[in-house]
Scaffold this motif. Structure first.
Motif, short mmCIF file in Angstrom:
data_model
loop_
_atom_site.label_atom_id
_atom_site.label_comp_id
_atom_site.label_asym_id
_atom_site.label_seq_id
_atom_site.Cartn_x
_atom_site.Cartn_y
_atom_site.Cartn_z
N PRO A 188 104.34 1.36 -5.07
CA PRO A 188 105.19 0.99 -3.94
C PRO A 188 104.45 0.16 -2.89
N GLY A 194 91.72 21.28 -12.70
CA GLY A 194 91.48 22.59 -12.08
C GLY A 194 90.50 22.52 -10.94
N ARG A 195 89.35 23.16 -11.14
CA ARG A 195 88.38 23.33 -10.07
C ARG A 195 87.90 22.02 -9.44
N GLN A 206 89.69 19.48 -8.77
CA GLN A 206 90.76 19.03 -7.87
C GLN A 206 90.98 17.52 -7.90
N ASN A 255 94.61 16.30 -7.53
CA ASN A 255 95.32 16.24 -6.25
C ASN A 255 95.73 14.81 -5.92
N CYS A 256 94.84 13.88 -6.14
CA CYS A 256 95.14 12.47 -5.83
C CYS A 256 95.35 11.63 -7.08
N ASN A 281 97.07 11.83 -9.96
CA ASN A 281 98.08 12.52 -10.76
C ASN A 281 99.11 11.54 -11.30
N GLY A 282 100.01 12.05 -12.16
CA GLY A 282 101.00 11.20 -12.80
C GLY A 282 100.37 10.38 -13.90
N ASP A 287 98.27 8.96 -7.08
CA ASP A 287 99.48 9.42 -6.39
C ASP A 287 100.06 8.34 -5.50
N HIS A 345 99.29 7.32 -2.81
CA HIS A 345 99.21 7.58 -1.38
C HIS A 345 97.84 7.10 -0.89
N HIS A 362 94.12 8.09 0.98
CA HIS A 362 93.26 9.23 1.24
C HIS A 362 91.90 8.78 1.76
N GLU A 367 110.92 2.77 0.83
CA GLU A 367 109.46 2.96 0.94
C GLU A 367 108.96 2.49 2.30
N GLU A 382 88.99 14.05 3.27
CA GLU A 382 89.81 15.15 2.75
C GLU A 382 89.05 16.00 1.75
#
Lengths: 145, 403
Positions: free
Chosen positions: B119, B260-261, B263, B266-267, B269-270, B275, B277, B279, B323, B380
């Motif tokens: 987007p 998992g651990r 992480q 978190n960003c 993904n898909g 993601d 987004h 960060h 968006e 983050e």
């Protein structure tokens, strides 16, 4: 140990402990007793509020819309409300990735909320502040994706 | 130690070791398989339509766009095409820490496969469509350094016929300056300001249409299937993976860490492993440069961009610009934040991060494990303290994401 050094060491220990706590928190599953109800009464009992994705079930990723239905606790539709939306991931300490807005009153106490996105899996809070007839009240919904 | 006791210990140790080994094989839990499936190319929905580009699925526009993408004539020195930095045989990037056009840019060239799903474009997401993105480098003083009238004139002289076939007649450019635009040299800016509003609008439209053709071409660049995709598909279907696709225990361990651990998910993904987004991950500033504000500086640019979804050159109705309308404008939250790039192909694409600050994938994993403080804003990341084995496993897994 001098006083200054003690303060510095204590602060460093605190920072490391806080970091470790955050890391631990982010790895935890959502609380087992999390209330996932999609219909709730607002904090001060002014409204009964239901939320539902406009289409299908909410998934991680795409921008999508929700429909919020506002009723009196007795079940009468509340029209003329304004709704402010906030939220985020309590275990990650961040807010929503977008700024969703109530864009349309659909009638019968129903309102369209556009611009919702959940960009990560896990526990999300979806917080609504509802203003109607001079009364303001708030409710928080939990979602697990 | 009595020898009998010794033997008992040895047997128990062997059993524990065997159990441990078997637990590290293909035995992903159903939950882990479901999560892994969400990362595969099979989970990739068709590219979303871009309502701001009426030509985004037009084959003739895509063919024109491919020609424009390769044409170095759209540059001040006649040497810089889109393809100069976006090399087709290198995942459409250039392997350099900072992109080099007419001069040197501030950021790493991004790969293009799957870009139609984004987007927001660029590391900071300062463009809200692929066509609008394509226009940025053309006018950048360190990339193509061309201008809008120079662009329109070259369209007319070199690409007139296919342009007219897609977009209709070109405006009369006989009175237009050879090189004029709002981001050029002082003389080029003055020449642009001397044009009347109608002339500027007509030239802007040719410029925007050029972007829309390039976007139609870039939309055809889609991510390729990888060993990861084939392995997870087989496991999810309860099939035995082909020998060439089977994960080693280390790769499986890396996958488990990734979702998992570690992480990472978190960003990342898909199915494109981003993601989309923004960060702040505490990446150090590039050597000799100031910290980059990233997304925080992009928000005002998006709203002020005449080539955004809500602008006069967009084909979208305002309600289709969700968006842009609902993007978060919280500058503070986005200080030093950048878009996670897709991890598809990542192992073959050093150096890493928005200015190529990190040379190897090993060093990138070290960065996420150590989670240093951000040069500006707040990272983050939380420290992971990964072991050497963890890091090797993650590395092995990441290598399965390259076709």
């Amino acid at each position: 140990m001098s006083r200054l050094r003690l303060v510095i060491v204590s602060l460093a220990v605190l920072v490391v402990a806080a970091g470790a706590f955050m890391a631990w928190k982010m790895l935890q599953p959502p609380p087992a007793d999390l209330d996932l109800a999609r219909t709730k009464v607002t904090a001060n009992g002014a409204f009964s509020v239901s939320v539902a994705p406009e289409a299908g079930e909410a998934t991680q990723g795409p921008l999508h819309n929700w429909v919020v239905t506002v009723k009196t606790p007795q079940g009468a539709a509340v029209d003329g409300a304004t709704i402010a939306i906030d939220g985020g991931m309590p275990q990650h300490g961040h807010g929503l990735p977008t700024s969703p807005q109530m864009t349309k009153a659909l009638g019968d106490g129903r309102y369209l909320v556009e611009g919702v996105r959940f960009n990560m899996g896990g526990w999300w809070e979806f917080k609504l502040v509802i203003d109607a007839g001079g009364v303001r009240d708030a409710v928080t919904f939990n979602l697990v994706l | 130690m009595p020898s009998r006791l010794h033997g008992l210990f040895a047997s128990v140790a062997l059993l524990v070791a065997l159990f441990g080994l078997s637990a590290c094989q293909d035995d992903l839990t159903p939950e882990q398989i479901a999560v892994a499936k969400s990362l595969t190319i099979d989970a990739l929905a068709p590219a979303p339509d871009d309502p701001s580009n009426a030509y985004d699925t037009n084959g003739e526009a895509a063919a024109l766009g491919a020609a424009l993408f390769a044409d170095a004539g759209f540059s001040a020195n006649g040497e810089v095409a889109c393809a100069t930095c976006h090399l087709a045989d290198r995942q459409f990037q250039d392997d350099l820490p900072l992109g080099r056009g007419v001069g040197e840019t501030d950021r790493r060239t991004m790969p293009l496969a799957g870009v139609a799903w984004s987007p927001f474009l660029f590391w900071d997401g300062r463009k809200d469509s692929l066509w609008s993105q394509a226009l940025g480098p053309l006018e950048s003083a360190v990339e193509h350094a061309t201008t809008r009238t120079a662009f329109a004139r070259r369209i007319a002289s070199q690409h007139g016929e296919p342009y007219r076939a897609v977009f209709g007649p070109l405006p009369d450019l006989t009175g237009a300056p050879a090189s004029a635009g709002p981001f050029g040299t002082p003389a080029e800016i003055a020449a642009w300001e001397n044009l009347d509003a109608a002339a500027r609008d007509a030239i802007n439209r040719v410029f925007a249409n050029g972007g829309k053709a390039i976007a139609a071409f870039e939309r055809t660049l889609t991510p390729a299937q990888t060993r990861f995709d084939r392995y997870v598909r087989a496991v999810a279907e309860g099939q035995k993976p082909a020998d060439a696709d089977r994960f080693t225990p280390q790769e499986t361990e890396g996958l488990k860490l990734f979702i998992g651990r570690g992480q990472c998910i978190n960003c990342h993904n898909g199915p494109r492993l981003t993601d989309e987004h923004f960060h702040n991950t505490g990446v150090p500033a590039a050597a000799g440069r100031k910290p980059d504000p990233g997304r925080a500086a992009a928000l005002a640019m998006l709203d002020g961009d005449e080539f955004n979804c809500l602008g006069p050159y967009s084909d979208a109705a305002p309600e289709q610009c969700a968006e842009l309308r609902f993007m978060s404008r919280d500058e503070h939250a986005f200080e030093g934040a950048f878009k996670p790039p897709t991890l598809r192909g990542v192992a073959a694409r050093p150096p890493y991060m928005h200015a190529g600050q990190i040379e190897t994938l090993e060093a990138a994993i070290d960065h996420y494990s150590a989670a240093p403080a951000a040069p500006q804003g707040h990272s983050e990341l939380q420290r992971l303290d990964l072991t050497a084995n963890d890091k090797a496993a993650l590395l092995a897994f990441l290598r399965t994401l390259t076709p």
